[in-house]
Design a protein around this motif. Structure first.
Motif, mmCIF file in Angstrom:
data_model
loop_
_atom_site.group_PDB
_atom_site.id
_atom_site.type_symbol
_atom_site.label_atom_id
_atom_site.label_comp_id
_atom_site.label_asym_id
_atom_site.label_seq_id
_atom_site.Cartn_x
_atom_site.Cartn_y
_atom_site.Cartn_z
ATOM 1 N N HIS A 237 39.376 35.074 43.787
ATOM 2 C CA HIS A 237 38.191 34.777 43.995
ATOM 3 C C HIS A 237 37.455 34.610 42.720
ATOM 4 O O HIS A 237 38.042 34.897 41.562
ATOM 5 C CB HIS A 237 36.915 35.752 44.502
ATOM 6 N N PHE B 206 30.214 30.249 44.170
ATOM 7 C CA PHE B 206 31.437 31.357 44.435
ATOM 8 C C PHE B 206 32.798 30.819 45.367
ATOM 9 O O PHE B 206 32.771 30.292 46.069
ATOM 10 C CB PHE B 206 31.135 32.881 44.786
ATOM 11 N N ASP C 54 40.996 41.985 41.997
ATOM 12 C CA ASP C 54 40.350 43.159 41.408
ATOM 13 C C ASP C 54 41.345 44.504 42.223
ATOM 14 O O ASP C 54 41.312 44.346 42.875
ATOM 15 C CB ASP C 54 39.072 43.502 42.016
ATOM 16 N N ARG D 42 22.672 34.261 35.180
ATOM 17 C CA ARG D 42 23.003 34.143 36.280
ATOM 18 C C ARG D 42 23.620 36.171 35.897
ATOM 19 O O ARG D 42 23.873 35.836 34.255
ATOM 20 C CB ARG D 42 24.078 33.793 36.828
HETATM 21 C C1 MD3 Z 1 36.955 39.789 46.446
HETATM 22 N N1 MD3 Z 1 32.425 39.197 40.320
HETATM 23 O O1 MD3 Z 1 33.641 41.288 38.459
HETATM 24 S S1 MD3 Z 1 31.171 39.219 43.159
HETATM 25 C C2 MD3 Z 1 34.019 40.665 39.266
HETATM 26 O O2 MD3 Z 1 29.931 37.092 40.619
HETATM 27 C C3 MD3 Z 1 34.162 39.296 40.025
HETATM 28 O O3 MD3 Z 1 30.385 37.764 39.065
HETATM 29 C C4 MD3 Z 1 32.299 37.578 40.345
HETATM 30 O O4 MD3 Z 1 34.761 38.871 40.136
HETATM 31 C C5 MD3 Z 1 30.637 37.310 39.308
HETATM 32 O O5 MD3 Z 1 35.725 40.608 39.129
HETATM 33 C C6 MD3 Z 1 32.324 37.773 41.823
HETATM 34 C C7 MD3 Z 1 31.289 38.838 44.230
HETATM 35 C C8 MD3 Z 1 33.424 39.859 43.971
HETATM 36 C C9 MD3 Z 1 33.389 40.903 43.645
HETATM 37 C C10 MD3 Z 1 35.120 41.610 44.108
HETATM 38 C C11 MD3 Z 1 35.833 41.425 44.929
HETATM 39 C C12 MD3 Z 1 34.156 39.577 45.095
HETATM 40 C C13 MD3 Z 1 35.030 40.018 45.614
HETATM 41 C C14 MD3 Z 1 36.338 41.714 45.254
HETATM 42 C C15 MD3 Z 1 37.286 41.404 46.059
HETATM 43 C C16 MD3 Z 1 37.210 40.336 47.089
#
Ligand code: MD3
Ligand code: FE
Length: 196
Positions: free
Chosen positions: A168, A135, A114, A185
């Motif tokens: 990620h 995850f 991100d 989810r």
């Molecule tokens: C680690 N979403 O929207 S949330 C996203 O579960 C995204 O929908 C995932 O990655 C989801 O960009 C993961 C956890 C998350 C979110 C942002 C991060 C982990 C991250 C940014 C940097 C590192």
């Protein structure tokens, strides 16, 4: 920093507010710059929303689907995000955007960073609701093998410091039935986009 079950006591209210945002700014499957359709459906609230199309990824003040501003960031969301950030050492986190991702069984998110936000010193706060997800959490280099974590309903994670630019992703969602959310989810991510 993982805050297991942090939002459990607020889940019913959070879900109600999520549904209200979705009524004003419906979920949609964005196009990636590479021409694919995302399996995850998204919407946003706050001054800025995350959008993706053939021109790239960016934050925009208007919902491209309606041409209207995104719904305001609800006060209860701001409180929750600020409270989680404060708990993990980020004293004045003021997110401008909440990205809402909806996964149905089979939906996934490929490994990515991100980095569309200008303020990379601010953390991202994420909240998971509904079916559990596997995850993937890597390092700042795509080559390193990712660790796997199971994120369940109510879990909040604060991603700051060295983890802010970690690669990620989310493995394809396994089928199941959640008592409150059914076969899905929902993940909320609270983001500071512009430098405060
Ligand atoms: C680690 N979403 O929207 S949330 C996203 O579960 C995204 O929908 C995932 O990655 C989801 O960009 C993961 C956890 C998350 C979110 C942002 C991060 C982990 C991250 C940014 C940097 C590192
Ligand atoms: Fe992400």
């Amino acid at each position: 920093m993982l805050l297991r079950g942090f939002a459990c006591g607020a889940d019913v209210e959070v879900l109600q507010v999520v549904e209200a945002v979705m009524a004003a700014a419906p979920l949609r499957h964005m196009q990636t710059p590479g021409g694919y359709t995302m399996s995850v459906a998204t919407t946003s609230c706050g001054a800025l929303g995350w959008v993706s199309d053939a021109r790239g990824y960016r934050y925009a003040a208007l919902d491209p689907r309606s041409g209207q501003p995104w719904p305001a960031l609800p006060a209860s969301f701001l409180d929750l995000a600020r409270c989680a950030a404060a708990r993990t050492g980020y004293a004045d986190f003021t997110p401008e955007s909440c990205l809402i991702n909806e996964y149905v069984p089979g939906a996934k998110l490929s490994l990515h960073q991100d980095k569309d936000e200008k303020d990379l010193s601010a953390p991202i706060v994420s909240l998971s609701l509904g079916l559990p997800a596997v995850f993937l959490f890597g390092s700042a280099s795509r080559k390193d093998r990712a660790q796997r974590y199971r994120l369940v309903h109510g879990d909040v994670v604060v991603w700051g410091g060295p983890s802010r630019l970690a690669y990620h992703g989310v493995m394809p969602l396994a089928d199941g039935e959640h008592a409150l959310l059914g076969r899905r989810r929902i993940n909320l991510t609270f983001r500071r986009v512009r430098v405060a």
